[in-house]
Scaffold this motif. Structure first.
Motif, PDB file in Angstrom:
ATOM      1  N   MET A  40      19.312 -10.267  36.763  1.00  0.00           N
ATOM      2  CA  MET A  40      19.313 -10.492  35.329  1.00  0.00           C
ATOM      3  C   MET A  40      18.363 -11.637  34.972  1.00  0.00           C
ATOM      4  N   HIS A  41      18.114 -11.807  33.692  1.00  0.00           N
ATOM      5  CA  HIS A  41      17.384 -12.997  33.235  1.00  0.00           C
ATOM      6  C   HIS A  41      17.739 -13.257  31.775  1.00  0.00           C
ATOM      7  N   TRP A  42      17.423 -14.462  31.325  1.00  0.00           N
ATOM      8  CA  TRP A  42      17.702 -14.862  29.941  1.00  0.00           C
ATOM      9  C   TRP A  42      16.419 -14.778  29.136  1.00  0.00           C
ATOM     10  N   THR A  43      16.508 -14.196  27.953  1.00  0.00           N
ATOM     11  CA  THR A  43      15.348 -14.101  27.080  1.00  0.00           C
ATOM     12  C   THR A  43      15.102 -15.444  26.398  1.00  0.00           C
ATOM     13  N   GLU A  44      13.950 -15.560  25.752  1.00  0.00           N
ATOM     14  CA  GLU A  44      13.615 -16.811  25.078  1.00  0.00           C
ATOM     15  C   GLU A  44      14.600 -17.151  23.970  1.00  0.00           C
ATOM     16  N   ASP A  45      15.199 -16.139  23.371  1.00  0.00           N
ATOM     17  CA  ASP A  45      16.156 -16.416  22.303  1.00  0.00           C
ATOM     18  C   ASP A  45      17.604 -16.457  22.807  1.00  0.00           C
ATOM     19  N   GLY A  46      17.756 -16.605  24.144  1.00  0.00           N
ATOM     20  CA  GLY A  46      19.068 -16.905  24.691  1.00  0.00           C
ATOM     21  C   GLY A  46      19.995 -15.722  24.901  1.00  0.00           C
ATOM     22  N   TRP A  47      19.441 -14.538  25.146  1.00  0.00           N
ATOM     23  CA  TRP A  47      20.273 -13.376  25.441  1.00  0.00           C
ATOM     24  C   TRP A  47      20.062 -12.926  26.881  1.00  0.00           C
ATOM     25  N   LEU A  48      21.127 -12.400  27.471  1.00  0.00           N
ATOM     26  CA  LEU A  48      21.081 -11.928  28.849  1.00  0.00           C
ATOM     27  C   LEU A  48      20.673 -10.454  28.881  1.00  0.00           C
ATOM     28  N   GLU A  49      19.773 -10.114  29.806  1.00  0.00           N
ATOM     29  CA  GLU A  49      19.400  -8.723  30.001  1.00  0.00           C
ATOM     30  C   GLU A  49      18.978  -8.523  31.454  1.00  0.00           C
ATOM     31  N   MET A  50      18.832  -7.260  31.851  1.00  0.00           N
ATOM     32  CA  MET A  50      18.354  -6.983  33.200  1.00  0.00           C
ATOM     33  C   MET A  50      16.928  -7.491  33.368  1.00  0.00           C
ATOM     34  N   ALA A  51      16.591  -7.871  34.602  1.00  0.00           N
ATOM     35  CA  ALA A  51      15.301  -8.517  34.853  1.00  0.00           C
ATOM     36  C   ALA A  51      14.126  -7.617  34.508  1.00  0.00           C
ATOM     37  N   ASP A  52      14.316  -6.293  34.579  1.00  0.00           N
ATOM     38  CA  ASP A  52      13.207  -5.399  34.250  1.00  0.00           C
ATOM     39  C   ASP A  52      13.158  -5.040  32.769  1.00  0.00           C
ATOM     40  N   GLY A  53      14.037  -5.637  31.968  1.00  0.00           N
ATOM     41  CA  GLY A  53      14.026  -5.416  30.540  1.00  0.00           C
ATOM     42  C   GLY A  53      14.777  -4.185  30.078  1.00  0.00           C
ATOM     43  N   SER A  54      15.270  -3.374  31.023  1.00  0.00           N
ATOM     44  CA  SER A  54      16.020  -2.174  30.663  1.00  0.00           C
ATOM     45  C   SER A  54      17.523  -2.478  30.726  1.00  0.00           C
ATOM     46  N   ASN A  55      18.328  -1.449  30.523  1.00  0.00           N
ATOM     47  CA  ASN A  55      19.769  -1.621  30.758  1.00  0.00           C
ATOM     48  C   ASN A  55      20.297  -0.571  31.731  1.00  0.00           C
ATOM     49  N   LEU A  56      19.405   0.104  32.451  1.00  0.00           N
ATOM     50  CA  LEU A  56      19.785   1.126  33.416  1.00  0.00           C
ATOM     51  C   LEU A  56      19.938   0.508  34.801  1.00  0.00           C
ATOM     52  N   ALA A  57      21.157   0.536  35.320  1.00  0.00           N
ATOM     53  CA  ALA A  57      21.440  -0.040  36.638  1.00  0.00           C
ATOM     54  C   ALA A  57      20.668   0.706  37.724  1.00  0.00           C
ATOM     55  N   LYS A  58      20.139  -0.045  38.694  1.00  0.00           N
ATOM     56  CA  LYS A  58      19.278   0.508  39.737  1.00  0.00           C
ATOM     57  C   LYS A  58      19.961   0.447  41.111  1.00  0.00           C
ATOM     58  N   MET A  59      19.508   1.319  42.004  1.00  0.00           N
ATOM     59  CA  MET A  59      20.038   1.343  43.366  1.00  0.00           C
ATOM     60  C   MET A  59      19.375   0.310  44.263  1.00  0.00           C
ATOM     61  N   THR A  60      18.185  -0.152  43.901  1.00  0.00           N
ATOM     62  CA  THR A  60      17.531  -1.238  44.649  1.00  0.00           C
ATOM     63  C   THR A  60      17.199  -2.362  43.684  1.00  0.00           C
ATOM     64  N   VAL A  61      17.338  -3.590  44.173  1.00  0.00           N
ATOM     65  CA  VAL A  61      17.210  -4.774  43.332  1.00  0.00           C
ATOM     66  C   VAL A  61      16.416  -5.835  44.085  1.00  0.00           C
ATOM     67  N   GLU A  62      15.602  -6.569  43.363  1.00  0.00           N
ATOM     68  CA  GLU A  62      14.856  -7.678  43.951  1.00  0.00           C
ATOM     69  C   GLU A  62      15.807  -8.771  44.411  1.00  0.00           C
ATOM     70  N   GLY A  63      15.602  -9.241  45.647  1.00  0.00           N
ATOM     71  CA  GLY A  63      16.459 -10.276  46.212  1.00  0.00           C
ATOM     72  C   GLY A  63      16.092 -11.667  45.724  1.00  0.00           C
ATOM     73  N   ILE A  64      16.843 -12.651  46.210  1.00  0.00           N
ATOM     74  CA  ILE A  64      16.644 -14.049  45.823  1.00  0.00           C
ATOM     75  C   ILE A  64      15.283 -14.532  46.334  1.00  0.00           C
ATOM     76  N   ASP A  65      14.544 -15.194  45.469  1.00  0.00           N
ATOM     77  CA  ASP A  65      13.225 -15.696  45.833  1.00  0.00           C
ATOM     78  C   ASP A  65      13.292 -16.595  47.062  1.00  0.00           C
ATOM     79  N   GLY A  66      12.419 -16.277  48.040  1.00  0.00           N
ATOM     80  CA  GLY A  66      12.290 -17.127  49.212  1.00  0.00           C
ATOM     81  C   GLY A  66      13.414 -17.017  50.222  1.00  0.00           C
ATOM     82  N   LEU A  67      14.353 -16.124  50.013  1.00  0.00           N
ATOM     83  CA  LEU A  67      15.494 -15.997  50.933  1.00  0.00           C
ATOM     84  C   LEU A  67      15.391 -14.665  51.666  1.00  0.00           C
TER      85      LEU A  67
END
Length: 549
Positions: free
Chosen positions: A307-334
């Motif tokens: 997920m990520h927070w938009t500039e106006d303070g709303w939560l959304e999926m990191a890719d900007g959609s709302n469709l749940a995915k079977m693969t997801v980007e992991g934690i940076d550097g881990l």
């Protein structure tokens, strides 16, 4: 870039509630009619999760007589940094008949995630899905669904929030009803409060537990509301993103919302966590139906979205959609080291695996142990598997669409009401049992099969095999809703019964409470024993393997 593969916890792991303490993540999930109750999983990378304990394991709850799908619902895990205590709030659903949904909600606390946990503190009986929020000012709040039973009123109820006394239990102020203006899908439940910058955020599950499920969010400058809706007017995470208006509709199925373009279905009921790197993730429940059907034998599993927070303070999926995915980007550097196969290999060397659960009753030394015959799991036979009181069953969650469950059992019955073996299990009305018993006609131990299908008893009277040895190896091969039953007395496996349709052992295939769509628990594999004779027989299991195929 590392990739997380969903589901992160396959098999029965619904209603995930996540926290991070330092660099370790914990998830608690529902367990319904199963003991020990409330699974607790641990991870360092959000991808690989290990079952480390249960919160209710010392007889704190009585689940005998629990109808599907009641029991222990929606545990909410929280951590109070001021006191450094872990808190778990949960509901014990004791009745669903007449859609009355009588549920008592409690909280327990511990200084360590593995306990010991406190005695349960009663919170309320107003509804279910309680969640505790620890505010920065030292106050604590309880959010919960207030269940509604009256005709002509909002179904299934309202989200309510009140200040709560965690030391003594109970609500210290008035309940504040939250307007459902930020959900059009209805069936608002599982409320959770988070605070970021100047806003309180209220996360809810919506659309029912079926194919229209989703996660919605609102925000307010006041913890008690009112909460404004997300600008999209839609769920922020779902597997069926097309619009659904079902406000006031108590239907939990919404089969019309099945998404043929997605492996993942029913995505919803999420919780939120921030990583040490400042990234945000949302574990949530999901299901995977058998191909070509709307049946979900693995129940509601746990997946995760970035997920990520938009500039106006709303939560959304990191890719900007709302469709749940079977693969997801992991934690940076881990880096992600390996993956858990979720296979089980237990040879009962000194104890039995933490993965073993028992329906309706507690696991007690008097009926199951590794001490009476070291190196074996001894199970003393008790009630028929139709019983919701004292079935002698040791079971593990099914986690794959293709696997083999295998065991070796030593058993010497002297009456037809004494049995022992291996099987597939959903609840007391729905199971398949490959077992040894005594034949009066043959005056010998025989292998045969018994099945329960929506409460009907099905006896495989044409399948009998005389067992000449003291012990026999048994195997069930499960593959996409069918089961092959096998035995081995010498070197080679022999096919006993082929291609039994067990697809009904699924959330939509069983007979749950009237008015409900089956259940929402899951398929289990088990070893067990029955003695409806003199209660003097027992079975010794040499090993228990579950292997993916």
């Amino acid at each position: 870039m590392t990739t997380i593969q969903n589901p992160i916890i396959p098999g029965m792991a619904p209603d995930p509630s996540i926290i991070r303490v330092e660099d370790t993540y914990y998830i608690a999930t529902s367990t319904f009619h199963w003991n020990p109750a409330i699974q607790i999983f641990q991870s360092k990378d959000l991808a690989n999760w290990e079952l480390i304990d249960y919160a209710l394991k010392n007889g704190e709850v009585n689940l005998r007589g629990t109808n599907t799908p009641a029991g222990i619902w929606a545990p909410h895990l929280s951590y109070d940094p001021a006191t450094k205590k872990y808190w778990l709030a949960y509901s014990h659903m004791v009745n669903m008949a007449g859609r009355e949904f009588n549920s008592d909600s409690y909280a327990i606390w511990a200084d360590d995630i593995k306990g010991p946990w406190s005695e349960p503190i009663f919170l309320t009986a107003i509804g279910f899905d309680p969640a505790i929020f620890h505010d920065e000012n030292g106050k604590h709040y309880l959010a919960i669904l207030e269940w509604e039973t009256r005709q002509g009123y909002q179904a299934p109820g309202h989200i309510v929030i009140a200040e709560v006394d965690l030391e003594n239990g109970g609500i210290t102020g008035e309940w504040h009803r939250i307007n459902h203006g930020f959900t059009t899908r209805g069936c608002a439940e599982a409320p959770q409060i988070y605070k970021r910058n100047d806003y309180y955020y209220l996360l809810i599950a919506a659309g029912g537990t079926g194919y229209g499920h989703g996660v919605e969010i609102g925000r307010s400058k006041n913890v008690l509301g009112p909460y404004e809706p997300h600008p999209s007017g839609e769920p922020i995470v779902t597997s069926s993103p097309r619009h659904l208006f079902s406000l006031g509709d108590p239907d939990a199925g919404h089969f019309e919302m099945y998404n043929p373009n997605s492996v993942m279905q029913k995505a919803g009921h999420g919780s939120l966590v921030e990583t040490t790197t400042g990234e945000w993730y949302m574990p949530h429940l999901m299901s995977r139906p058998l191909e070509g059907t709307l049946l979900n034998p693995l129940g509601r599993e746990t997946s995760i979205q970035k997920m990520h927070w938009t500039e106006d303070g709303w939560l959304e999926m990191a890719d900007g959609s709302n469709l749940a995915k079977m693969t997801v980007e992991g934690i940076d550097g881990l880096s992600i080291d390996g993956t858990n196969t979720h296979e089980i290999k237990d040879e009962f060397v000194s104890a039995y695996s933490l993965h073993f659960m028992t329906p309706y009753r507690n696991q007690e030394q008097k009926w199951v142990n590794t001490t009476e015959r070291p190196g074996y799991l001894r199970i003393h036979g008790e009630n028929s598997f139709f019983s919701q009181i004292n079935p002698a069953i040791m079971a593990t969650r099914a986690t794959s669409f293709g696997y083999e469950v295998q065991t070796k059992v030593a058993f010497q019955p002297d009456h037809y009401s004494e049995t022992a073996g291996v099987g597939l299990y959903y609840d007391s009305n729905n199971w398949l049992y490959l077992h040894l018993t005594y034949s009066e006609e043959q005056e010998a131990t025989i292998l045969t099969v018994l099945q329960a299908k929506r409460g009907e008893r099905i006896e495989y009277s044409n399948h009998r095999f005389i067992v000449k040895e003291e012990a026999l190896e048994l195997k069930i091969r499960y593959k996409h809703g069918t089961a092959d039953l096998m035995y081995r007395q010498d070197e080679e496996w022999e096919l006993f019964v082929e291609g039994i349709d067990v697809s009904y052992l699924s959330d939509e295939g069983v007979n749950g409470e009237p008015g409900e769509i089956g259940g929402f628990t899951a398929l289990f594999n088990f070893i067990g024993s029955v003695d409806a004779h003199q209660r003097d027989s027992y079975a010794d299991f040499d090993y228990y393997y579950v292997t993916n195929i």
